[in-house]
Enzyme design. Structure first.
Site, PDB file in Angstrom:
ATOM      1  N   ARG A   1       5.063  -3.668 -38.621  1.00  0.00           N
ATOM      2  CA  ARG A   1       4.084  -2.805 -37.964  1.00  0.00           C
ATOM      3  C   ARG A   1       3.074  -3.691 -37.257  1.00  0.00           C
ATOM      4  O   ARG A   1       2.622  -4.713 -37.814  1.00  0.00           O
ATOM      5  CB  ARG A   1       3.374  -1.886 -38.956  1.00  0.00           C
TER       6      ARG A   1
ATOM      7  N   HIS B   1      10.119  -1.330 -30.110  1.00  0.00           N
ATOM      8  CA  HIS B   1      10.287  -0.751 -31.451  1.00  0.00           C
ATOM      9  C   HIS B   1      11.718  -0.245 -31.646  1.00  0.00           C
ATOM     10  O   HIS B   1      11.950   0.939 -31.906  1.00  0.00           O
ATOM     11  CB  HIS B   1       9.277   0.374 -31.703  1.00  0.00           C
TER      12      HIS B   1
ATOM     13  N   GLU C   1       1.521   2.131 -29.357  1.00  0.00           N
ATOM     14  CA  GLU C   1       2.894   2.358 -28.911  1.00  0.00           C
ATOM     15  C   GLU C   1       3.006   3.728 -28.249  1.00  0.00           C
ATOM     16  O   GLU C   1       2.474   4.703 -28.787  1.00  0.00           O
ATOM     17  CB  GLU C   1       3.858   2.259 -30.090  1.00  0.00           C
TER      18      GLU C   1
END
Length: 328
Positions: A241, A289, A270
């Site tokens: 993360r 991601h 994000e």
């Protein structure tokens, strides 16, 4: 008919990876293939009874939940969603249905993230992204990489993913050291790793790979002091993360050339804003991601989602994370 929204389906695969046929006969389904800001979501999601989410792609703060009067069910992946205000959902009678990672369908897909983390590591230390772009532009090689064999891998966290990374490291001939707050010597040695203190991990590693859960005690865990301890030729890999790493400190270290580079799959914000400085640094390998994004993993996620929506349509909701909302 009830209105169901599938959110943040960037690749447009949600309806193909699970059987939605029974839901389709009883509800209208709308797929959103782009990320919505809170203001956009407050407008676009007004009509929907059910919102199907994928990990933390969509945030649900109180300020958004309060603006969705028709909302009755949110489906989430995992048992919690860090950027969802569970108390606000409960107060407004919105059920939150979680997935079931204990389901056998998840057993065969749990390597998605460690496999990707290892690939990102290789791409980073061999400058693959930059050389790929150079080839696309008609050029040829202009960089040198680093061999992993004989080097030291520092694992920040030794949970399920960290243990898998340690196994991969053995195959590549790397030494493995590891640290986390509650790690024991016995747990580290069980996977062929050596437990060290936090400072030693950053000092000794040629590659540091992060595999911790984001929490209040891990937020900002990797900051300027830790980055300053790293070797000039060392790399940082983060597929966990973004906020575990102090983003400003990392950008400063990369800009100054204090470390050789970084491979990043996760970010503070994000999707990563188009003009973000990380996009401009040549020693950073970036991915959007993708750690868990495989057809197999997403298929398992969406199968759980379909089950949750069907349960709600049947009047027998399943896997409810906030049962208090049932009586709201």
């Amino acid at each position: 008919m009830p209105q169901v929204a599938i959110l943040d389906d960037y690749a447009g695969v949600a309806l193909d990876l699970a059987d939605w046929s029974q839901v389709r006969t009883r509800a209208d389904i709308t797929v959103f293939d782009r990320h919505l800001s809170e203001e956009q979501a407050a407008d676009a999601l007004q009509p929907f009874d059910v919102l199907c989410t994928l990990r933390e792609r969509m945030a649900f703060p109180r300020t958004l939940i309060e603006r969705l009067p028709n909302l009755k069910l949110i489906t989430i992946v995992g048992k919690t969603l860090p950027n969802l205000d569970m108390a606000a959902a409960t107060e407004h009678g919105v059920l939150v249905a979680h997935s079931d990672f204990a389901n056998p369908r998840f057993r065969s897909v749990r390597d998605a993230t460690p496999e990707f983390a290892w690939g990102l590591m290789i791409a980073t230390v061999r400058n693959l992204a930059e050389e790929h772009l150079r080839m696309r532009a008609g050029g040829w090689q202009a960089s040198t990489g680093m061999t992993l064999a004989g080097k030291t891998l520092g694992l920040l966290g030794l949970g399920r993913i960290g243990k898998r990374m340690a196994e991969y490291a053995k195959v590549f001939g790397m030494q493995v050291i590891t640290w986390s707050q509650n790690l024991t010597d016995e747990a580290a040695s069980a996977v062929g790793a050596r437990r060290v203190d936090k400072a030693a991990l950053f000092e000794e590693s040629d590659v540091v790979s992060i595999h911790l859960v984001l929490s209040e005690r891990t937020r900002g865990l990797v900051g300027a002091p830790e980055l300053a301890l790293m070797k000039p030729h060392a790399y940082l890999i983060n597929t966990s993360r973004g906020p575990i790493v102090d983003e400003a400190a990392l950008i400063a270290a990369l800009t100054a050339g204090r470390i050789a580079g970084a491979g990043l799959d996760v970010y503070d914000s994000e999707p990563l804003p188009p003009e973000h400085p990380l996009r401009l640094l040549p020693t950073v390998t970036l991915s959007p991601h993708l750690g868990y994004v495989t057809r197999e993993m997403l298929g398992a996620f969406y199968c759980d989602t379909v089950e949750a929506v069907q349960g709600w349509l049947d009047g027998t909701p399943i896997r409810i994370a906030n049962p208090e909302a049932l009586s709201s």
